[in-house]
Scaffold this motif. Sequence first.
Motif, mmCIF file in Angstrom:
data_model
loop_
_atom_site.group_PDB
_atom_site.id
_atom_site.type_symbol
_atom_site.label_atom_id
_atom_site.label_comp_id
_atom_site.label_asym_id
_atom_site.label_seq_id
_atom_site.Cartn_x
_atom_site.Cartn_y
_atom_site.Cartn_z
ATOM 1 N N PHE A 1 -6.673 4.996 8.299
ATOM 2 C CA PHE A 1 -7.930 5.473 8.877
ATOM 3 C C PHE A 1 -9.044 4.436 8.792
ATOM 4 O O PHE A 1 -9.999 4.486 9.575
ATOM 5 N N SER A 2 -8.913 3.472 7.864
ATOM 6 C CA SER A 2 -9.920 2.414 7.782
ATOM 7 C C SER A 2 -9.856 1.481 8.994
ATOM 8 O O SER A 2 -10.792 0.715 9.244
ATOM 9 N N ARG B 1 -1.890 9.044 -0.180
ATOM 10 C CA ARG B 1 -3.333 8.975 0.063
ATOM 11 C C ARG B 1 -3.776 7.545 0.338
ATOM 12 O O ARG B 1 -4.656 7.306 1.176
ATOM 13 N N ALA B 2 -3.174 6.590 -0.366
ATOM 14 C CA ALA B 2 -3.520 5.182 -0.135
ATOM 15 C C ALA B 2 -3.149 4.754 1.273
ATOM 16 O O ALA B 2 -3.906 4.024 1.932
ATOM 17 N N SER C 1 -5.589 6.390 3.766
ATOM 18 C CA SER C 1 -6.889 5.727 3.673
ATOM 19 C C SER C 1 -6.879 4.392 4.399
ATOM 20 O O SER C 1 -7.816 4.065 5.152
ATOM 21 N N GLY D 1 -12.415 10.172 8.032
ATOM 22 C CA GLY D 1 -12.784 9.922 6.641
ATOM 23 C C GLY D 1 -11.969 10.744 5.670
ATOM 24 O O GLY D 1 -10.825 11.148 5.958
ATOM 25 N N GLU D 2 -12.561 11.041 4.527
ATOM 26 C CA GLU D 2 -11.868 11.731 3.443
ATOM 27 C C GLU D 2 -11.365 13.109 3.865
ATOM 28 O O GLU D 2 -10.282 13.532 3.437
ATOM 29 N N TYR E 1 -2.635 14.855 4.335
ATOM 30 C CA TYR E 1 -1.749 14.609 3.199
ATOM 31 C C TYR E 1 -0.589 15.613 3.137
ATOM 32 O O TYR E 1 0.571 15.213 2.967
ATOM 33 N N ILE F 1 -8.088 12.718 5.533
ATOM 34 C CA ILE F 1 -7.053 12.370 4.555
ATOM 35 C C ILE F 1 -6.536 13.641 3.883
ATOM 36 O O ILE F 1 -5.324 13.839 3.739
ATOM 37 N N THR G 1 0.830 -1.206 0.000
ATOM 38 C CA THR G 1 0.000 0.000 0.000
ATOM 39 C C THR G 1 0.862 1.252 0.000
ATOM 40 O O THR G 1 0.549 2.241 -0.676
#
Length: 222
Positions: free
Chosen positions: A57-58, A50-51, A54, A64-65, A72, A68, A44
């Motif tokens: 945070f998952s 960003r990956a 993501s 959430g977004e 970043y 991110i 990843t």
Amino acid sequence: MRSVIFDLDGTLADTSGDLIAAANVCFEGLGLGALLDPAKDAGTALRGGRAMLSLGFSRVDGFGEDEILRQYPVLLETYAKDIDTHTVMYDGAMDAVEALKSAGYGVGIATNKPEGLAEELMKRLGVRDAFASLVGADTLPVRKPDPEHLFEAVRRLGGDTAKTCLVGDSDTDRNTALAAGVPSILVTFGPSGEDMAALKPEALIDDFAELPSVVERLLAGA
């Protein structure tokens, strides 16, 4: 001139350790601890900042977004300060690059890493001068898999876009080559190596020693 364009992260160099360290600084700053594992999450990491954010945070609730987007720039700033502590060139990478140059190929880089970071990393690793071009994520208004990103790397080294192949390690690289109508060579020695065959590139290599002969075969009629 026939040309060979390389992806950077996960293809020429294993940058995952420094990328994950930077992402974990972001998570730790939010009191979440180190959410990414340098070994398990290396694949990843090589897909970009960003990956990584993501994925991290998952693994927790409440982010959430929007977070991110906030984190970043922090990740990029952190990474820029410590960009080459763990990063290493893959074995044989520069031998293959020099062999291609000696055989008359133009050699460049097309990476979705921001251009400034890519330039700095290659300089610190002592290999920037070996590549006639470097196009980063923000060099153009588009990035891989848009074929224009690849074409610009070829144009900047004085090559012919119809006589080019792309060496990479991901579906992004495969899709870039498909969009450009050029052969792709995917490496199998990175963290996601076992997934490369399913992408059905024109060639797979397990070792950079194989690359010059594979390139010659693929571009023989170009």
